[in-house]
Design a protein around this motif. Structure first.
Motif, PDB file in Angstrom:
ATOM      1  N   HIS A 193       0.538  -1.298  -0.236  1.00 26.46           N
ATOM      2  CA  HIS A 193      -0.131   0.148  -0.058  1.00 26.46           C
ATOM      3  C   HIS A 193       0.542   1.205   0.035  1.00 26.46           C
ATOM      4  O   HIS A 193       0.427   2.321   0.309  1.00 26.46           O
ATOM      5  N   ALA A 194       2.144   1.115  -0.255  1.00 27.90           N
ATOM      6  CA  ALA A 194       3.010   2.237  -0.381  1.00 27.90           C
ATOM      7  C   ALA A 194       3.785   2.278  -1.893  1.00 27.90           C
ATOM      8  O   ALA A 194       3.852   1.064  -2.095  1.00 27.90           O
ATOM      9  N   PHE A 195       4.235   3.506  -2.474  1.00 27.69           N
ATOM     10  CA  PHE A 195       4.858   3.344  -3.645  1.00 27.69           C
ATOM     11  C   PHE A 195       5.847   4.679  -3.346  1.00 27.69           C
ATOM     12  O   PHE A 195       5.473   5.771  -2.989  1.00 27.69           O
ATOM     13  N   HIS A 196       6.807   4.399  -4.035  1.00 22.54           N
ATOM     14  CA  HIS A 196       7.831   5.543  -3.997  1.00 22.54           C
ATOM     15  C   HIS A 196       8.959   5.428  -5.309  1.00 22.54           C
ATOM     16  O   HIS A 196       9.633   4.091  -5.162  1.00 22.54           O
ATOM     17  N   ILE A 231      12.744   3.820  -5.049  1.00 23.24           N
ATOM     18  CA  ILE A 231      13.290   2.488  -4.743  1.00 23.24           C
ATOM     19  C   ILE A 231      12.652   1.521  -5.746  1.00 23.24           C
ATOM     20  O   ILE A 231      12.852   0.331  -5.899  1.00 23.24           O
ATOM     21  N   GLY A 232      11.821   2.103  -6.737  1.00 25.43           N
ATOM     22  CA  GLY A 232      11.513   1.457  -7.996  1.00 25.43           C
ATOM     23  C   GLY A 232       9.903   1.028  -7.845  1.00 25.43           C
ATOM     24  O   GLY A 232       9.618   0.174  -8.620  1.00 25.43           O
ATOM     25  N   GLY A 233       9.254   1.675  -6.985  1.00 17.48           N
ATOM     26  CA  GLY A 233       7.670   1.486  -7.117  1.00 17.48           C
ATOM     27  C   GLY A 233       7.046   1.036  -5.533  1.00 17.48           C
ATOM     28  O   GLY A 233       7.325   1.525  -4.540  1.00 17.48           O
ATOM     29  N   ALA A 234       6.402  -0.221  -5.693  1.00 15.74           N
ATOM     30  CA  ALA A 234       5.714  -0.557  -4.460  1.00 15.74           C
ATOM     31  C   ALA A 234       6.768  -0.884  -3.393  1.00 15.74           C
ATOM     32  O   ALA A 234       7.851  -1.412  -3.600  1.00 15.74           O
ATOM     33  N   ALA A 235       6.338  -0.572  -2.047  1.00 16.98           N
ATOM     34  CA  ALA A 235       7.193  -0.590  -1.135  1.00 16.98           C
ATOM     35  C   ALA A 235       6.446  -1.494   0.104  1.00 16.98           C
ATOM     36  O   ALA A 235       5.091  -0.880   0.442  1.00 16.98           O
ATOM     37  N   CYS A 236       7.189  -2.237   0.834  1.00  9.43           N
ATOM     38  CA  CYS A 236       6.552  -2.820   2.007  1.00  9.43           C
ATOM     39  C   CYS A 236       6.697  -2.143   3.139  1.00  9.43           C
ATOM     40  O   CYS A 236       7.157  -1.199   3.206  1.00  9.43           O
ATOM     41  N   PRO A 290      10.398   4.257   2.257  1.00  4.82           N
ATOM     42  CA  PRO A 290      10.985   5.408   2.505  1.00  4.82           C
ATOM     43  C   PRO A 290      10.141   6.402   3.041  1.00  4.82           C
ATOM     44  O   PRO A 290       8.928   6.523   2.558  1.00  4.82           O
ATOM     45  N   PRO A 291      10.636   7.500   3.630  1.00  4.61           N
ATOM     46  CA  PRO A 291       9.930   8.862   4.030  1.00  4.61           C
ATOM     47  C   PRO A 291       9.326   9.416   2.616  1.00  4.61           C
ATOM     48  O   PRO A 291      10.061   9.525   1.741  1.00  4.61           O
ATOM     49  N   GLY A 292       8.213   9.912   2.729  1.00  3.90           N
ATOM     50  CA  GLY A 292       7.497  10.284   1.471  1.00  3.90           C
ATOM     51  C   GLY A 292       6.838   9.417   0.610  1.00  3.90           C
ATOM     52  O   GLY A 292       6.457  10.092  -0.295  1.00  3.90           O
ATOM     53  N   SER A 293       6.694   8.197   1.159  1.00  4.19           N
ATOM     54  CA  SER A 293       6.097   7.311   0.008  1.00  4.19           C
ATOM     55  C   SER A 293       4.651   7.698   0.182  1.00  4.19           C
ATOM     56  O   SER A 293       4.032   8.122   1.007  1.00  4.19           O
ATOM     57  N   ALA A 294       4.075   7.447  -1.370  1.00  6.21           N
ATOM     58  CA  ALA A 294       2.636   7.679  -1.170  1.00  6.21           C
ATOM     59  C   ALA A 294       1.917   6.295  -0.857  1.00  6.21           C
ATOM     60  O   ALA A 294       2.147   5.364  -0.967  1.00  6.21           O
ATOM     61  N   LEU A 312      -9.003   5.722  -8.535  1.00  2.97           N
ATOM     62  CA  LEU A 312      -7.996   4.793  -9.088  1.00  2.97           C
ATOM     63  C   LEU A 312      -7.252   5.252 -10.391  1.00  2.97           C
ATOM     64  O   LEU A 312      -6.284   5.210 -10.247  1.00  2.97           O
ATOM     65  N   SER A 313      -7.944   5.720 -11.291  1.00  5.73           N
ATOM     66  CA  SER A 313      -7.398   6.108 -12.349  1.00  5.73           C
ATOM     67  C   SER A 313      -6.406   7.530 -12.128  1.00  5.73           C
ATOM     68  O   SER A 313      -5.434   7.708 -12.691  1.00  5.73           O
ATOM     69  N   THR A 314      -7.001   8.567 -11.235  1.00  4.80           N
ATOM     70  CA  THR A 314      -5.989   9.679 -10.668  1.00  4.80           C
ATOM     71  C   THR A 314      -4.862   9.327 -10.126  1.00  4.80           C
ATOM     72  O   THR A 314      -3.894   9.828 -10.403  1.00  4.80           O
ATOM     73  N   THR A 315      -5.036   8.377  -9.306  1.00  2.00           N
ATOM     74  CA  THR A 315      -3.953   7.675  -8.475  1.00  2.00           C
ATOM     75  C   THR A 315      -2.966   7.227  -9.346  1.00  2.00           C
ATOM     76  O   THR A 315      -1.764   7.540  -9.270  1.00  2.00           O
ATOM     77  N   ALA A 316      -3.243   6.373 -10.089  1.00  2.00           N
ATOM     78  CA  ALA A 316      -2.408   5.656 -11.193  1.00  2.00           C
ATOM     79  C   ALA A 316      -1.709   6.354 -12.014  1.00  2.00           C
ATOM     80  O   ALA A 316      -0.527   6.540 -12.013  1.00  2.00           O
ATOM     81  N   HIS A 317      -2.370   7.453 -12.436  1.00  2.00           N
ATOM     82  CA  HIS A 317      -1.625   8.531 -13.266  1.00  2.00           C
ATOM     83  C   HIS A 317      -0.685   9.248 -12.498  1.00  2.00           C
ATOM     84  O   HIS A 317       0.537   9.450 -13.024  1.00  2.00           O
TER      85      HIS A 317
END
Length: 249
Positions: free
Chosen positions: A167-170, A173-178, A183-187, A220-225
């Motif tokens: 449920h995090a993305f940055h 680090i290349g995308g999805a994060a556990c 990292p700080p600032g992850s969406a 979902l589409s807004t977040t994906a964009h």
């Protein structure tokens, strides 16, 4: 040593007026990557092929190599994608973003690889009639980033490989994060947004559009964009101006 002229398929990705009647044309060619040329006299009303050297036209172009710029000596129309795009602002801005992004991405592509050109023409054709131009753009960007070798991880953690969904993305680090690696600032993102990106990246268009048109599809589409744009610009290390224009509307 005299160099021979050559022909290739091409799309115009950028133009600049030059002098009183000439124009600098930046082309994404099918087999020669990005080429920059000068088209002499094309701004005159009697130009033989000036009208073809514009956005959204697939052309068979003849180029003559020069010291700094190539000379555009001929252009024949292969396909015209402007119909349905230039008269719709959302499609137009999304299509312009695809052209600009392709120019940036082409710097990492190898000459002789027709994939990016072919992928862009397919995207413009899909853009002509879609009800979701931003989704089509995101599909183009995700697949182009995959081809370039820096696709975002959308299920497993990009850092440690822990299986998702997460449920995090940055982009750093290349995308999805556990939970442990984020990292700080992850969406903070819903897993369905990452699933939508995965569907687009693998050209599962019916399933992707079904998700976009669901009750939560707008969010979902807004977040994906937003995530796709962030990942692209992080790895390009420069802004894509057309994407900023899109997001102001």
């Amino acid at each position: 040593m005299r160099r021979e002229s050559y022909r290739d398929r091409a799309l115009v990705v950028r133009t600049h007026d030059f002098g009183e009647a000439d124009r600098i044309i930046v082309l994404l060619t099918r087999n020669h990557g990005i080429r920059r040329g000068v088209a002499k006299g094309v701004r005159r009303s009697k130009s033989r092929f000036g009208s073809r050297l514009q956005h959204f036209v697939d052309i068979d172009v003849q180029l003559y190599p020069g010291r700094n710029l190539e000379s555009v000596t001929g252009a024949d129309t292969v396909a015209y994608y402007g119909s349905g795009i230039i008269d719709d602002y959302e499609r137009y801005t999304a299509a312009c973003a695809a052209l600009e992004s392709a120019e940036r991405l082409a710097t990492a592509a190898q000459e002789g690889d027709p994939w990016l050109f072919d992928h862009l023409t397919e995207t413009l054709a899909r853009m002509q009639q879609t009800k979701h131009p931003t989704v089509v753009l995101d599909g183009f960007l995700l697949q182009a980033m995959t081809h370039a070798g820096w696709a975002p991880s959308l299920f497993d953690c990009a850092q440690c490989g822990a299986p998702g969904p997460h449920h995090a993305f940055h982009p750093a680090i290349g995308g999805a994060a556990c939970v442990q690696c984020r990292p700080p600032g992850s969406a903070e993102v819903p897993e369905e947004a990452l699933h939508l990106m995965w569907l687009l990246n693998h050209s599962h268009w019916p399933a992707a559009l079904q998700l976009v048109e669901s009750a939560e599809g707008g969010h979902l589409s807004t977040t994906a964009h937003r995530l796709t744009r962030a990942h692209l610009q992080w790895h390009l290390e420069q802004k894509v101006t057309s994407l900023g224009v899109m997001d102001q509307t």
